[in-house]
Design a protein around this motif. Sequence first.
Motif, PDB file in Angstrom:
ATOM      1  N   TRP A   1       0.829  -1.208   0.000  1.00 21.68           N
ATOM      2  CA  TRP A   1       0.000   0.000   0.000  1.00 21.68           C
ATOM      3  C   TRP A   1       0.865   1.260   0.000  1.00 21.68           C
ATOM      4  CZ3 TRP A   1      -0.736   3.981   3.660  1.00 21.68           C
ATOM      5  CH2 TRP A   1      -1.784   4.857   3.359  1.00 21.68           C
ATOM      6  N   LEU A   2       1.923   1.261   0.795  1.00 26.37           N
ATOM      7  CA  LEU A   2       2.784   2.441   0.890  1.00 26.37           C
ATOM      8  C   LEU A   2       3.449   2.785  -0.432  1.00 26.37           C
ATOM      9  CD1 LEU A   2       4.535   1.902   4.344  1.00 26.37           C
ATOM     10  CD2 LEU A   2       2.800   3.608   3.766  1.00 26.37           C
ATOM     11  N   HIS A   3       3.664   1.791  -1.274  1.00 21.90           N
ATOM     12  CA  HIS A   3       4.349   2.014  -2.546  1.00 21.90           C
ATOM     13  C   HIS A   3       3.423   1.897  -3.752  1.00 21.90           C
ATOM     14  CE1 HIS A   3       7.610   1.141   0.294  1.00 21.90           C
ATOM     15  NE2 HIS A   3       8.346   1.901  -0.472  1.00 21.90           N
ATOM     16  N   GLN A   4       2.127   1.929  -3.485  1.00 14.99           N
ATOM     17  CA  GLN A   4       1.134   1.873  -4.552  1.00 14.99           C
ATOM     18  C   GLN A   4       0.737   3.298  -4.934  1.00 14.99           C
ATOM     19  OE1 GLN A   4       0.347  -0.834  -5.986  1.00 14.99           O
ATOM     20  NE2 GLN A   4      -1.405  -0.350  -7.244  1.00 14.99           N
TER      21      GLN A   4
ATOM     22  N   THR B   1       1.461  14.803  -8.180  1.00 12.41           N
ATOM     23  CA  THR B   1       1.393  14.331  -9.558  1.00 12.41           C
ATOM     24  C   THR B   1       1.140  12.826  -9.614  1.00 12.41           C
ATOM     25  OG1 THR B   1       3.801  14.047  -9.571  1.00 12.41           O
ATOM     26  CG2 THR B   1       2.938  16.148 -10.360  1.00 12.41           C
ATOM     27  N   ALA B   2       0.838  12.352 -10.805  1.00  9.16           N
ATOM     28  CA  ALA B   2       0.602  10.921 -11.003  1.00  9.16           C
ATOM     29  C   ALA B   2       1.838  10.131 -10.590  1.00  9.16           C
ATOM     30  CB  ALA B   2       0.266  10.645 -12.467  1.00  9.16           C
ATOM     31  N   GLY B   3       1.615   8.994  -9.944  1.00 12.44           N
ATOM     32  CA  GLY B   3       2.726   8.166  -9.495  1.00 12.44           C
ATOM     33  C   GLY B   3       3.106   8.400  -8.050  1.00 12.44           C
ATOM     34  N   THR B   4       2.504   9.413  -7.432  1.00 12.57           N
ATOM     35  CA  THR B   4       2.790   9.685  -6.018  1.00 12.57           C
ATOM     36  C   THR B   4       2.218   8.569  -5.154  1.00 12.57           C
ATOM     37  OG1 THR B   4       2.741  12.079  -6.375  1.00 12.57           O
ATOM     38  CG2 THR B   4       2.446  11.306  -4.116  1.00 12.57           C
ATOM     39  N   THR B   5       3.017   8.055  -4.248  1.00 10.96           N
ATOM     40  CA  THR B   5       2.588   6.989  -3.331  1.00 10.96           C
ATOM     41  C   THR B   5       2.432   7.570  -1.925  1.00 10.96           C
ATOM     42  OG1 THR B   5       4.850   6.383  -2.707  1.00 10.96           O
ATOM     43  CG2 THR B   5       3.945   5.342  -4.690  1.00 10.96           C
ATOM     44  N   PRO B   6       1.771   6.847  -1.020  1.00 11.95           N
ATOM     45  CA  PRO B   6       1.694   7.327   0.365  1.00 11.95           C
ATOM     46  C   PRO B   6       3.073   7.598   0.955  1.00 11.95           C
ATOM     47  CG  PRO B   6       0.113   5.578   0.032  1.00 11.95           C
ATOM     48  CD  PRO B   6       0.939   5.644  -1.219  1.00 11.95           C
ATOM     49  N   TYR B   7       4.031   6.754   0.609  1.00  7.03           N
ATOM     50  CA  TYR B   7       5.396   6.930   1.130  1.00  7.03           C
ATOM     51  C   TYR B   7       6.030   8.203   0.567  1.00  7.03           C
ATOM     52  CZ  TYR B   7      10.315   6.096   2.122  1.00  7.03           C
ATOM     53  OH  TYR B   7      11.611   6.236   2.565  1.00  7.03           O
ATOM     54  N   SER B   8       5.995   8.370  -0.755  1.00  6.81           N
ATOM     55  CA  SER B   8       6.635   9.538  -1.370  1.00  6.81           C
ATOM     56  C   SER B   8       5.903  10.829  -1.010  1.00  6.81           C
ATOM     57  CB  SER B   8       6.705   9.375  -2.890  1.00  6.81           C
ATOM     58  OG  SER B   8       5.415   9.319  -3.470  1.00  6.81           O
ATOM     59  N   LEU B   9       4.596  10.740  -0.779  1.00  5.15           N
ATOM     60  CA  LEU B   9       3.828  11.912  -0.377  1.00  5.15           C
ATOM     61  C   LEU B   9       4.314  12.429   0.967  1.00  5.15           C
ATOM     62  CD1 LEU B   9       1.502  13.938  -0.614  1.00  5.15           C
ATOM     63  CD2 LEU B   9      -0.007  12.196   0.376  1.00  5.15           C
ATOM     64  N   LEU B  10       4.476  11.528   1.924  1.00  9.51           N
ATOM     65  CA  LEU B  10       4.949  11.945   3.240  1.00  9.51           C
ATOM     66  C   LEU B  10       6.348  12.531   3.158  1.00  9.51           C
ATOM     67  CD1 LEU B  10       4.587  12.196   6.255  1.00  9.51           C
ATOM     68  CD2 LEU B  10       5.342   9.820   6.510  1.00  9.51           C
ATOM     69  N   GLN B  11       7.216  11.937   2.348  1.00 13.70           N
ATOM     70  CA  GLN B  11       8.572  12.461   2.205  1.00 13.70           C
ATOM     71  C   GLN B  11       8.543  13.876   1.634  1.00 13.70           C
ATOM     72  OE1 GLN B  11      11.087  10.692   3.631  1.00 13.70           O
ATOM     73  NE2 GLN B  11       9.281   9.481   4.157  1.00 13.70           N
ATOM     74  N   LYS B  12       7.663  14.108   0.683  1.00 11.58           N
ATOM     75  CA  LYS B  12       7.524  15.439   0.085  1.00 11.58           C
ATOM     76  C   LYS B  12       7.103  16.456   1.146  1.00 11.58           C
ATOM     77  CE  LYS B  12       5.434  15.945  -3.940  1.00 11.58           C
ATOM     78  NZ  LYS B  12       6.301  16.769  -4.824  1.00 11.58           N
ATOM     79  N   LEU B  13       6.131  16.071   1.986  1.00 14.18           N
ATOM     80  CA  LEU B  13       5.615  16.981   3.005  1.00 14.18           C
ATOM     81  C   LEU B  13       6.637  17.225   4.112  1.00 14.18           C
ATOM     82  CD1 LEU B  13       1.955  15.616   3.362  1.00 14.18           C
ATOM     83  CD2 LEU B  13       2.791  17.480   1.919  1.00 14.18           C
ATOM     84  N   VAL B  14       7.387  16.212   4.448  1.00 14.78           N
ATOM     85  CA  VAL B  14       8.400  16.342   5.505  1.00 14.78           C
ATOM     86  C   VAL B  14       9.590  17.172   5.024  1.00 14.78           C
ATOM     87  CG1 VAL B  14      10.104  15.065   6.875  1.00 14.78           C
ATOM     88  CG2 VAL B  14       7.748  14.246   6.742  1.00 14.78           C
TER      89      VAL B  14
END
Length: 232
Positions: free
Chosen positions: A34-37, A96-109
């Motif tokens: 899920w984190l990488h979906q 953007t398209a392709g953003t995962t829950p994991y990458s989203l949090l990294q972006k926000l942090v």
Amino acid sequence: MMRCFIHTDGRVVRRLLAFIVVVGIALGGVAYWWLHQPLALAHEPLELEIEHGTTPRGVARAVVAAGVRVDAQLLYAWFRVSGQDRQIKVGNYEITAGTTPYSLLQKLVQGDESLVAITFVEGWTFRQMRAAIAKEATLKPDIAALTEAQIMAALGKPGVPAEGRFFPDTYTYAKGSSSLAVLRRAAAAMDKRLAQAWELRDPATPLKTPEEALILASIVEKETGQASDRAQ
């Protein structure tokens, strides 16, 4: 009889532990998947604004409100479990398209905001700079109602003319930034360049201060019709 019971009880405990381990591994695998979906987006790209004072739970809700098709509670749980929920930074973000829950949090942090650029062209008057700022819908119109004198006072330069006080360059900023903040950066850049130029001045120059040099440069820039005339 007692030995048989203990033996049987031990097997039950081992089986139970094995079952717990298997379930844990399965849940871990599902969580990793899920984190990488890639997240489903209502459209692409999405704009997400995190304001000051927004709680981690509020951030999760804001993500959903922006158009990300994900369960807010699940996303909030991920923020909490990661241990980074209190490190999320305010700002304007582009999803953007392709953003995962994991990458989203990294972006926000990391505060990886979406940036916009504005260019102040060499030779522009302050009026032209203000006009360029007014056209930028992504900048807050916080100088629209201010006079030139009020703007300079807000920049810590009361009584100083605005002409020639802003370095012509391209400045990037996050969407929703203050127009005054952009001008402050341009003014600081000009102060830095002016100080550097003053250090390299000809000792025989009749100019007594950096301000006099800047005024002279502004006059030359304004009055010369051709670049070849500026040296003279």
